[in-house]
Scaffold this motif. Structure first.
Motif, PDB file in Angstrom:
ATOM      1  N   THR A  45      -9.804   3.008  -0.516  1.00  0.00           N
ATOM      2  CA  THR A  45      -9.106   1.747  -0.774  1.00  0.00           C
ATOM      3  C   THR A  45      -9.310   0.750   0.340  1.00  0.00           C
ATOM      4  N   LYS A  89       0.820  -1.211   0.000  1.00  0.00           N
ATOM      5  CA  LYS A  89       0.000   0.000   0.000  1.00  0.00           C
ATOM      6  C   LYS A  89       0.855   1.263   0.000  1.00  0.00           C
ATOM      7  N   SER A 149      -2.200  -3.837  -6.490  1.00  0.00           N
ATOM      8  CA  SER A 149      -3.298  -3.437  -5.614  1.00  0.00           C
ATOM      9  C   SER A 149      -3.420  -4.446  -4.483  1.00  0.00           C
ATOM     10  N   GLU A 172      -3.918   2.556  -4.995  1.00  0.00           N
ATOM     11  CA  GLU A 172      -3.619   3.039  -3.653  1.00  0.00           C
ATOM     12  C   GLU A 172      -2.455   4.008  -3.609  1.00  0.00           C
TER      13      GLU A 172
END
Length: 732
Positions: free
Chosen positions: A662, A128, A536, A633
Motif C-alpha cells: 500500500t 490507514k 483508501s 489497507e
C-alpha cells in the motif's frame, strides 16, 4: 491577520459589546439611514454586506466525505442556497479572497502551513489504521477550494474580488468607502479597522439570518480607549505584523503595573487581565502626549527597530482617508518582470487577478512569487510524487509562455520565479528558485500580446496549441471541438499525470476517466447517495492530485489566451471525490468495464475512446501503462471482481509478494530516494517532445484542428483545418 486574544476577550469578558442582530432588520435600518439626507457619492440605498470569503470556506464546505477531494456539485448547491438566502432578504453581497501573501507575513504563513501538514499526517495515519475518515478535529478543506469558490460565486452572478494587498485591509477599505452595512467574517482585525460593523460568520444562523455584531465603540467604552488608539492596542497584543514575542516586555510591564493598581480585580480570566492591562498602558501613554498626531507615543521606551516595527504594524490598520502613515500608493508599484512584458500585459494581469479570472499570471508576471498551500498528501507514501513536483514541468512551461517570448535564450537575466509550495519534506525555509522553460511549437514562440489580444482563426489555433504544449499533449488537437471541452481538459490532465508519475497504474487511469465520463449523467442527490465501504489513503492523494491539476489547467489556459472557457476547467464538471473514490475501489478490485461505466453503453464508448487516445499518446513517449491493482489497507477489504480474483489467485500474500504494498509499487525506491525532493526539475521523457529544439517539426503528419461548426464560429472560436507546418502570418 488577527489580534492575539482579542476575539476571546470579546466573547468572554465583553458580553455587552457582542450584540445579536438580525441581518434583515440591519439591512432595513441601513437603507433608511442612507436615504435620510446622506450626501455620500457611494450607493445610498443598496444594503451591501462585504464577505471575507476565506473565513467562510469552513462554514460553506459541509459535505460529508471531505477527505476524498471535494463533493463539488453538492458544494455548488450549498453556495447557491447561501447566496439566495441573502438575496431574498434584499442584501447585496461582495466577496473578497486572499490574492497575495505579503512578504512581511511570510513566516506566519509558513508556520501555519507546517501546522496543517502535521494535522494532515495524523489524518492519513487514521485512514490507514481504520479505513475511514477522521473526525472534524482533523478537518482539512479540499485542495483548491478557495480558487474554485471564486469561480463558483461568479457563476452565481456575484461580485468577487481577489486582493492585491492584505485581504482584510481591502475588505475594510471597500466597506468604509462604499458605506457598507457590515463586514461578515471571523477576524478580530475587523474590530481594529475604523470601518463597517464586524459581523461573525461563525455565529451566523442561516434559518433566521441572525448573527453577533462585535461593536468596536462599546469595546472602546469598556477598555477606556478611542477608536484611533485600537491599532496600537492590537500591535501590543500581537498580530501578523508585530509578533507576540516582540512586544512581550511591553505586556509584562503593563501587567505588573495593572496588578499593582488593581489588586481587587484580579479574579478575572488571565486573557481579560492582559487586554485590560495593555489598554490601560495605551491610555496612560496617550495621556502624557499633547496630541495623537503620530499614533506612536514618543514617550514609549522602545529600540529603534522595535519602534519601526510597531509603526509598520499601526500603519497596516490605517484605511484611505487617514493622514498619518498611509500604506502607500499601490498603483505606482514596480512589477517583477515588467521589462519582459508589455504595459498592456501588466495591466491585463492585474485586472484579471482582481476579477479572479487570472489564476497564476499576476503572481508570476507582476510579483515573481507564487505559492501553494497544503494538499492532502501522505508523507509516508514514498511512491506518489507530491503535486508540487508533479506539476513543476507544467508550471515551468507556463512561466516560459509568459516570460520567454523575445528572449534571446541566454542565461543572462533569465527570469526566475520564487516558489513557496507546501509538500512533505519541504522545510519552507526559503523559496525554490525555478526558471521558465519554453514550450515546444513547430514555429517561433508567439508573443504574449498576440495570444491575449490577437483576433482571427490563426490566433485561436495558436492558443489551442500553446495550451496543449504545456501538457505535452499536442496530439489532442484533433479532439478539440469533437468532444466536450471539460473532457478534453480531463484527458490532457490525466495524460500529463501518467507521464509524470511512473507509479500510476491502468486502474488509476480507469478510475480518473470513468468518473469524469459518468459524472455528466449524475445529479447532486445521486452523488450524495454513493456509499464507500472503505477509504483508501492512496485514492485520497490521487483525488487531491487531480484537483490541484485543474488549478494548473487554469493557469495554462490564462497564459495561453483562454482557448477553453474557464467553466470547462471547474471540478464540478469533471470530478467528485466520492464518485472518484468509488470508481477507484471498483477499478482496483477488478470490476468489469461495463460495471465501472454504470452499464451505460454511451459512457463505455466514450471512456474507451478517451483511454485509447491517452494510451497511444503515452506509448509514443515511451510510457506504457501496466495493471497493478492495490489491495485496501490494513485488512480493510471490499469484494473483488472476477478479473482481480483471476489475476491474484494466490491471495493477498501473492499481491504483497510482488512488492506492490500500500505504500506504492516496488520500483526500486520512492521519489525521496530518487532525489526528487531536492527541488531539481523533473523533466519529461526524452521522447516527450514532438518538435526538435530548433523549432522544426520532427513529425510531419501533425493532426489537424477541426472546425467546430457554426455554433462555435458564432462564439468566435472557429478553428481552421490547415496543417500547422508553417507559422501564422505576421500581424495576425
Amino acid at each position: 491577520m488577527g489580534v492575539k486574544g482579542l476575539q476571546c476577550f470579546m466573547d468572554s469578558c465583553c458580553p455587552e459589546a457582542c450584540v445579536t442582530v438580525c441581518l434583515r432588520e440591519l439591512a432595513r435600518q441601513h437603507v433608511t439611514k442612507r436615504q435620510q439626507g446622506c450626501t455620500s457619492t457611494a450607493n445610498t440605498t443598496s444594503p451591501t454586506l462585504v464577505v471575507d470569503g476565506m473565513a467562510c470556506l469552513r462554514h460553506w464546505y459541509s459535505c460529508k466525505d471531505w477527505v476524498c477531494g471535494g463533493q463539488w456539485r453538492e458544494y455548488m448547491d450549498v453556495l447557491k442556497g447561501w447566496v439566495e438566502a441573502f438575496t431574498s432578504a434584499g442584501i447585496r453581497l461582495v466577496f473578497f479572497f486572499d490574492g497575495v501573501v505579503e512578504e512581511q507575513k511570510r513566516q506566519v504563513w509558513v508556520k501555519r502551513r507546517r501546522r496543517v501538514n502535521r494535522e494532515i499526517s495524523k489524518m492519513f495515519r487514521h485512514m490507514k489504521a481504520y479505513g475511514k475518515q477522521p473526525g472534524r478535529e482533523l478537518f482539512c478543506l479540499p485542495s483548491g477550494l478557495a480558487t474554485f469558490t471564486c469561480f463558483a460565486l461568479r457563476s452565481l452572478g456575484q461580485e468577487v474580488f481577489c486582493s492585491v494587498q492584505e485581504a482584510d485591509y481591502e475588505i475594510a477599505s471597500y466597506a468604509r468607502q462604499h458605506g457598507s452595512m457590515g463586514i461578515l467574517g471571523q477576524d478580530s482585525d475587523f474590530l481594529i479597522y475604523d470601518s463597517a460593523p464586524y459581523l461573525s460568520v461563525a455565529k451566523l444562523r442561516m434559518d433566521s439570518l441572525t448573527t453577533v455584531m462585535y461593536d468596536r465603540h462599546r469595546l472602546c467604552q469598556i477598555i477606556g480607549l478611542t477608536v484611533t488608539q485600537l491599532p496600537l492596542l492590537a500591535c501590543f497584543l500581537g498580530n501578523d505584523v508585530v509578533s507576540e514575542e516582540k512586544m512581550q516586555h511591553i505586556r509584562n510591564n503593563a501587567m505588573a503595573t495593572y496588578r499593582t493598581n488593581n489588586p481587587t480585580t484580579l479574579s478575572g480570566a488571565p486573557q481579560g487581565q492582559k487586554v485590560l492591562a495593555v489598554s490601560h498602558l495605551v491610555s496612560f501613554l496617550w495621556g502624557k502626549e499633547e496630541q495623537e498626531a503620530e499614533l506612536i507615543p514618543q514617550s514609549l521606551d522602545l529600540s529603534a527597530p522595535h519602534r519601526e516595527l510597531l509603526k509598520r504594524g499601526v500603519r497596516s490598520y490605517l484605511l484611505p482617508g487617514h493622514k498619518a502613515f498611509p500604506r502607500g500608493d499601490t498603483s505606482a508599484q514596480s512589477f517583477a518582470f515588467e521589462k519582459h512584458v508589455s504595459p498592456e500585459i501588466l495591466k491585463a494581469c492585474r485586472e484579471k487577478h482582481v476579477a479572479t479570472e487570472g489564476f497564476m499570471v499576476y503572481s508570476v508576471v507582476c510579483q515573481g512569487v507564487i505559492e501553494c498551500s497544503n494538499t492532502l498528501e501522505d508523507e509516508e507514501n514514498a511512491e506518489l510524487l507530491p503535486q508540487a513536483l508533479v506539476y513543476k514541468p507544467c508550471r515551468q512551461r507556463i512561466y516560459g509562455l509568459l516570460l520567454l517570448h523575445g528572449h534571446d535564450g541566454s542565461s543572462v537575466e533569465l527570469p526566475a520565479i520564487r516558489e513557496w509550495f507546501v509538500y512533505p519534506v519541504n522545510p519552507l525555509k526559503e523559496p525554490e528558485v525555478v526558471h521558465p522553460v519554453p514550450i515546444s511549437l513547430p514555429y517561433d514562440l508567439p508573443s504574449l500580446d498576440l495570444l491575449w489580444f490577437g483576433i482571427g482563426p490563426e490566433v485561436s489555433t495558436l492558443r489551442v496549441m500553446s495550451f496543449l504544449s504545456i501538457f505535452d499533449c499536442q496530439e489532442f488537437s484533433d479532439l478539440y471541438g469533437d468532444i466536450e471541452d471539460f473532457l478534453l481538459a480531463t484527458l490532457c490532465l490525466v495524460t500529463y499525470i501518467v507521464l509524470q508519475v511512473q507509479t500510476l497504474s491502468q486502474e488509476d487511469v480507469d478510475a480518473y476517466l470513468s468518473q469524469a465520463v459518468c459524472l455528466r449523467l449524475k445529479s447532486s442527490d445521486e452523488l450524495q447517495q454513493i456509499k464507500l465501504p472503505v477509504l483508501s489513503s492512496r485514492a485520497v492523494q490521487l483525488g487531491s492530485l487531480y484537483v490541484r491539476g485543474l488549478s494548473n489547467l487554469l493557469g495554462a489556459n490564462c497564459a495561453s489566451g483562454c482557448p477553453l472557457p474557464n467553466d470547462a476547467l471547474m471540478p464540478w464538471h469533471s470530478f467528485d471525490g466520492r464518485l472518484f473514490h468509488s470508481k477507484y475501489l471498483l477499478a482496483h478490485s477488478g470490476t468489469e468495464k461495463t460495471v465501472l461505466l454504470d452499464s451505460d453503453p454511451s459512457c463505455l464508448s466514450l471512456f474507451l475512446r478517451l483511454r485509447e487516445s491517452l494510451t497511444e499518446t503515452c506509448r509514443k513517449r515511451g510510457r506504457v501503462l501496466q495493471s497493478r491493482p492495490y489491495a485496501p489497507e490494513q485488512g480493510h477489504r471490499i469484494t473483488p471482481g472476477p478479473r482481480y480474483r483471476e489475476r491474484h489467485a494466490g491471495g493477498n500474500e501473492n499481491w504483497r509478494g510482488k512488492g506492490e504494498t500500500t505504500g506504492g509499487h516496488g520500483h526500486g525506491g520512492g521519489w525521496r530516494e530518487r532525489g526528487e525532493a531536492s527541488g531539481d526539475p523533473i523533466h519529461f521523457n526524452a521522447q516527450s517532445h514532438s518538435y526538435g529544439h530548433d523549432g522544426g517539426p520532427q513529425n510531419t503528419s501533425r493532426p489537424q484542428i477541426q472546425s467546430r461548426g457554426r455554433s462555435y464560429y458564432n462564439r468566435g472560436r472557429y478553428r481552421p483545418t490547415s496543417r500547422w507546418s508553417q507559422p501564422p502570418a505576421p500581424g495576425t
